[in-house]
Structures are given as C-alpha cells and as structure tokens.
Design a protein around this motif. Structure first.
Motif, PDB file in Angstrom:
ATOM      1  N   GLU A 162       2.193  10.824  -9.254  1.00 19.30           N
ATOM      2  CA  GLU A 162       1.324  11.456 -10.015  1.00 19.30           C
ATOM      3  C   GLU A 162       0.480  12.424  -9.644  1.00 19.30           C
ATOM      4  OE1 GLU A 162      -2.038   8.773 -13.018  1.00 19.30           O
ATOM      5  OE2 GLU A 162      -2.033   8.172 -11.253  1.00 19.30           O
ATOM      6  N   LEU A 163       0.057  12.551  -9.249  1.00 15.13           N
ATOM      7  CA  LEU A 163      -0.909  13.706  -8.348  1.00 15.13           C
ATOM      8  C   LEU A 163      -0.276  14.876  -8.626  1.00 15.13           C
ATOM      9  CD1 LEU A 163      -3.491  14.084  -7.437  1.00 15.13           C
ATOM     10  CD2 LEU A 163      -2.391  14.052  -4.873  1.00 15.13           C
ATOM     11  N   LYS A 198       1.199  -1.314  -0.114  1.00 11.87           N
ATOM     12  CA  LYS A 198       0.535   0.436   0.175  1.00 11.87           C
ATOM     13  C   LYS A 198       0.531   1.224  -0.042  1.00 11.87           C
ATOM     14  CE  LYS A 198      -4.284  -1.869   1.895  1.00 11.87           C
ATOM     15  NZ  LYS A 198      -4.940  -1.706   3.556  1.00 11.87           N
ATOM     16  N   GLN A 230       1.841   1.762  -3.373  1.00 12.40           N
ATOM     17  CA  GLN A 230       0.626   2.239  -4.347  1.00 12.40           C
ATOM     18  C   GLN A 230       0.300   3.736  -4.058  1.00 12.40           C
ATOM     19  OE1 GLN A 230      -2.450  -0.827  -2.543  1.00 12.40           O
ATOM     20  NE2 GLN A 230      -2.310  -2.146  -4.632  1.00 12.40           N
ATOM     21  N   ARG A 231      -0.231   3.844  -2.846  1.00 12.77           N
ATOM     22  CA  ARG A 231      -0.159   5.385  -2.182  1.00 12.77           C
ATOM     23  C   ARG A 231       1.387   6.049  -3.455  1.00 12.77           C
ATOM     24  NH1 ARG A 231      -0.473   4.514   2.600  1.00 12.77           N
ATOM     25  NH2 ARG A 231      -2.302   3.682   2.398  1.00 12.77           N
ATOM     26  N   LEU A 248       0.371   6.757  -6.787  1.00  7.88           N
ATOM     27  CA  LEU A 248      -0.775   7.920  -6.483  1.00  7.88           C
ATOM     28  C   LEU A 248      -0.370   9.086  -5.910  1.00  7.88           C
ATOM     29  CD1 LEU A 248      -3.636   5.536  -5.414  1.00  7.88           C
ATOM     30  CD2 LEU A 248      -3.354   6.503  -8.067  1.00  7.88           C
ATOM     31  N   LEU A 249       0.205   9.834  -5.103  1.00  8.36           N
ATOM     32  CA  LEU A 249       0.943  10.287  -4.804  1.00  8.36           C
ATOM     33  C   LEU A 249       1.670  12.160  -6.282  1.00  8.36           C
ATOM     34  CD1 LEU A 249       1.339  10.593  -1.405  1.00  8.36           C
ATOM     35  CD2 LEU A 249      -0.557  12.108  -2.197  1.00  8.36           C
TER      36      LEU A 249
END
Lengths: 112, 112
Positions: free
Chosen positions: A84-85, A74, A77-78, A81-82
């Motif tokens: 990418e954001l 996780k 994954q997190r 995502l962060l």
C-alpha cells in the motif's frame, strides 16, 4: 490441498529452525521436494505410517508456533502495508526523485 | 548490567510465549517488576538458588531462540529502515500531502 500446501510451506519457512533434524528432513522432502510418503519411508527405511505420523505431528507443531508467535500472519500484514505504501509513493513521487525510498522499501520486504 | 537488562526485556517480550508459566513468572518478576531473587524465592517458597538457576537457564533459552529466529535483530533492522524512510519522506513530502503515508509507517512500526 494447494492452499494447505502453500500455508505449510510458509510455516515451515518461518519455524523450521525450531524443529528436529528428522522433522526438517521429512517436511522438506514432502512439502518442498514433493516426494510421496512411500518414497520418504523407503529412503529412511521406516514404515509409511511412521513418516505420516511424524509429518502430521510436525504440522500441528508448526500451527502451534504460529498461534504463539504469529510470524506468518505479521509477514502478511507487513507485506500488505508495504504494498500500500509503495503504491501511494509511486503516485506521489517520480522514480528519479525517490530511488532511495524504493531501495528501503525493498530492504524492508526482504527482511522477513 | 543495564544493557543486559534491556536486551533481556526485549528477548522476553519476543519469546515469552515459548516459555513455561513458571519461567514466565520468574522472568517477569525479576526483569519487569525488578524484584530480587530473594523476594521471588520467598513468594514461591523455594530457595534463592532455585530461582537463580531457573532464571539463568531461561536467559540461555531466550538467547538460543534469538540465535535461531532473530526476531529482536530483525526488529532493530526494521526500525532503523523505517526511521530512515520516515526521515526521507519528511524531507520530500509536506505533512498534509502525506498523512496516509505516515499512518502506514506507524502501523508498520506497531506490528512488531
């Protein structure tokens, strides 16, 4: 070997609080301080085999915790995502406009 | 009592994988399905006291896991930060412009 070491470092980081003090010591000396099995055995006045067995068992325990709790998975994954954001926001907002936003993103990354 | 129930539901959600099957069953019947101690005791053909003791011990274990791993605490911190971030972005970006960003925020929230 390097890949396994990196993975074990992460798993140890996430789950060391669930290990016994002895397991924590051996793992820390072996993986973080890079001592050899022989050096750890000498320091604790036990056989090299005893240290080896303890570390192998601990590695299996760490993988079992990861299979149950997925904290490292996780975390990866997190982070993806962060990142990418963060990239998207950099493209859409200029720095002065979005300083507070970047502070929050940093805080989210530091939470793990 | 309601507050304790909510907290136990969360802790159970985060740490149930670390419990024994019997602990999982009792906790699930008591906290999720809202059965009484007597009803659980009847179903498992054990004394009400045995169910009570098992659940009390499990509650203590869940609190001990939380004290070590802080998964519920971090989940709350992360949610607060993501809500704050989301509100800021709503103020700065219009919806069409930022659809992808909101998808990522949703994905981050669902990760826990």
């Amino acid at each position: 070997m390097l890949e396994k070491t990196t993975r074990m470092n992460y798993l140890f980081d996430f789950y060391q609080v669930l290990l016994t003090p002895k397991q924590q010591s051996y793992m820390s000396l072996y993986y973080l301080d890079d001592l050899s099995l022989g050096e750890i055995a000498e320091e604790y006045e036990v056989s090299r085999q005893a240290v080896y067995d303890n570390i192998k068992r601990t590695e299996i325990m760490l993988e079992e915790y990861e299979k149950k709790l997925h904290l490292f998975e996780k975390f990866q994954q997190r982070n993806r995502l962060l990142d990418e954001l963060s990239a998207l926001l950099h493209a859409k907002l200029d720095k002065n406009q979005a300083e507070h936003i970047y502070h929050i993103l940093e805080a989210l990354k530091e939470l793990d």
